[in-house]
Write a protein that holds these residues in place. Structure first.
Motif, PDB file in Angstrom:
ATOM      1  N   ARG A  26     -14.597  70.153  28.744  1.00  0.00           N
ATOM      2  CA  ARG A  26     -14.038  68.979  28.074  1.00  0.00           C
ATOM      3  C   ARG A  26     -12.599  69.244  27.631  1.00  0.00           C
ATOM      4  O   ARG A  26     -12.056  68.515  26.796  1.00  0.00           O
ATOM      5  CB  ARG A  26     -14.891  68.620  26.841  1.00  0.00           C
ATOM      6  N   ASP A  31     -15.412  67.038  19.271  1.00  0.00           N
ATOM      7  CA  ASP A  31     -16.362  66.037  18.821  1.00  0.00           C
ATOM      8  C   ASP A  31     -16.672  66.287  17.340  1.00  0.00           C
ATOM      9  O   ASP A  31     -16.068  67.168  16.717  1.00  0.00           O
ATOM     10  CB  ASP A  31     -17.631  66.061  19.674  1.00  0.00           C
ATOM     11  N   ASP A  68     -12.574  63.913  21.066  1.00  0.00           N
ATOM     12  CA  ASP A  68     -13.424  63.655  22.227  1.00  0.00           C
ATOM     13  C   ASP A  68     -13.543  62.148  22.418  1.00  0.00           C
ATOM     14  O   ASP A  68     -14.267  61.456  21.694  1.00  0.00           O
ATOM     15  CB  ASP A  68     -14.810  64.278  22.004  1.00  0.00           C
ATOM     16  N   THR A  70     -14.906  60.476  24.734  1.00  0.00           N
ATOM     17  CA  THR A  70     -16.231  60.025  25.162  1.00  0.00           C
ATOM     18  C   THR A  70     -17.088  59.693  23.953  1.00  0.00           C
ATOM     19  O   THR A  70     -17.714  58.623  23.886  1.00  0.00           O
ATOM     20  CB  THR A  70     -16.923  61.102  26.013  1.00  0.00           C
ATOM     21  N   ASP A  71     -17.122  60.586  22.982  1.00  0.00           N
ATOM     22  CA  ASP A  71     -17.880  60.336  21.757  1.00  0.00           C
ATOM     23  C   ASP A  71     -17.263  59.202  20.951  1.00  0.00           C
ATOM     24  O   ASP A  71     -17.962  58.376  20.360  1.00  0.00           O
ATOM     25  CB  ASP A  71     -17.942  61.603  20.899  1.00  0.00           C
ATOM     26  N   SER A  73     -15.498  56.638  21.985  1.00  0.00           N
ATOM     27  CA  SER A  73     -15.756  55.335  22.606  1.00  0.00           C
ATOM     28  C   SER A  73     -17.221  54.930  22.500  1.00  0.00           C
ATOM     29  O   SER A  73     -17.549  53.742  22.579  1.00  0.00           O
ATOM     30  CB  SER A  73     -15.328  55.358  24.072  1.00  0.00           C
ATOM     31  N   ALA A  74     -18.112  55.900  22.325  1.00  0.00           N
ATOM     32  CA  ALA A  74     -19.544  55.611  22.199  1.00  0.00           C
ATOM     33  C   ALA A  74     -19.947  55.336  20.754  1.00  0.00           C
ATOM     34  O   ALA A  74     -21.129  55.147  20.460  1.00  0.00           O
ATOM     35  CB  ALA A  74     -20.359  56.774  22.756  1.00  0.00           C
ATOM     36  N   GLY A  75     -18.971  55.326  19.855  1.00  0.00           N
ATOM     37  CA  GLY A  75     -19.271  55.058  18.458  1.00  0.00           C
ATOM     38  C   GLY A  75     -19.886  56.231  17.717  1.00  0.00           C
ATOM     39  O   GLY A  75     -20.476  56.054  16.640  1.00  0.00           O
ATOM     40  N   LEU A  76     -19.749  57.431  18.266  1.00  0.00           N
ATOM     41  CA  LEU A  76     -20.344  58.614  17.647  1.00  0.00           C
ATOM     42  C   LEU A  76     -19.393  59.307  16.674  1.00  0.00           C
ATOM     43  O   LEU A  76     -19.763  60.300  16.041  1.00  0.00           O
ATOM     44  CB  LEU A  76     -20.766  59.610  18.737  1.00  0.00           C
ATOM     45  N   ASP A  78     -16.922  58.508  13.433  1.00  0.00           N
ATOM     46  CA  ASP A  78     -16.519  57.502  12.449  1.00  0.00           C
ATOM     47  C   ASP A  78     -15.627  58.134  11.384  1.00  0.00           C
ATOM     48  O   ASP A  78     -15.112  59.234  11.569  1.00  0.00           O
ATOM     49  CB  ASP A  78     -17.744  56.834  11.815  1.00  0.00           C
TER      50      ASP A  78
END
Length: 260
Positions: A26, A31, A68, A70-71, A73-76, A78
């Motif tokens: 990555r 993340d 990250d 990817t995280d 954009s996935a709402g992981l 905040d």
């Protein structure tokens, strides 16, 4: 001694704590879990009296490609992520350890933010350095404050507003990094920089770090008080006592008639 976390590992050796980001697939993007790992690794360094320097680097082709996405954009990711991240950076800034980052490959966003919280920055000539958070609708953390310290407010605005990338040579030219090394020899060269810093990381140098960081935005009265507080601690330190003893021994040593 090595301690492995899920996203990074910590090695303690030769007076330094080596924190290596370890998500090479990555490009060491961070993340939420990465911040918890970083906070834990920092605590191990900060609370270890044998550690004088904390050195940051990345496994594989990059130092750190930032948050990250990817995280994100996935709402992981905040607001808790951003609070924890700034807590980590303040740990670096307020620690009495000297912190150094080696920026190679992609050093973007959070990678630049972390480097700015360090005392010294090394970059490879081919590094890809930038702060593109604005393009993603985000504020790039407190780099909006830290970056201006090193390159000036006008240049800092250009970097964060345009989000363009620069190489290590350009980063050194504008004062963002202290040293530039070749990509092929970065590990060896960074080891030398860390060893050199460990060798000079006396109590006085670490107190100087504290004084410089606290004085940067204080008025003269505040700065003077902080300076005196740090200087008093320096005068009471073992490093100061040893340095003065060595000076006295040298001064008392007989000199030859031919001595200059």
């Amino acid at each position: 001694m090595r301690t492995d976390f899920a996203t990074l590992y910590l090695e303690k050796r030769d007076g330094a704590g080596w924190i290596t980001f370890n998500r090479p697939k990555r490009l060491n993007a961070l993340d939420f879990a990465s911040k918890w790992d970083l906070q834990a690794a920092l605590a191990l360094c900060v609370n270890d009296d044998a550690i004088k320097v904390i050195a940051f680097r990345g496994e594989g082709r990059a130092f750190c490609a930032g948050i990250d996405l990817t995280d994100l954009s996935a709402g992981l990711i905040d607001e808790r992520n951003f609070r924890l991240w700034e807590e980590c950076l303040r740990m670096i800034e307020t620690s009495d350890k000297i912190a150094i980052a080696c920026m190679h490959g992609h050093a973007l966003g959070s990678g630049v933010q972390l480097a700015l919280s360090c005392d010294l920055r090394v970059a490879t000539r081919g590094a890809k350095i930038g702060v593109p958070a604005g393009k993603e609708g985000l504020v790039p953390g407190l780099s909006v404050m830290r970056l201006a310290r090193f390159v000036g407010l006008g240049r800092a605005k250009e970097i964060v507003m345009w989000g363009e990338f620069m190489d290590g040579e350009e980063a050194a030219r504008i004062g963002l990094v202290n040293r530039v090394v070749d990509d092929e020899t970065k590990d060896e060269d960074f080891e030398k920089v860390v060893a050199r810093t460990v060798a000079v990381a006396t109590d006085g140098v670490r107190l100087t770090k504290r004084a410089m960081n606290e004085i940067a935005y204080g008025d003269f009265a505040e700065a003077y008080d902080i300076y005196l507080q740090c200087q008093r601690l320096g005068l009471q330190s073992g490093d100061f006592a040893k340095a003065m003893a060595a000076w006295r021994d040298r001064a008392a040593a007989p000199r030859s008639e031919n001595a200059a």
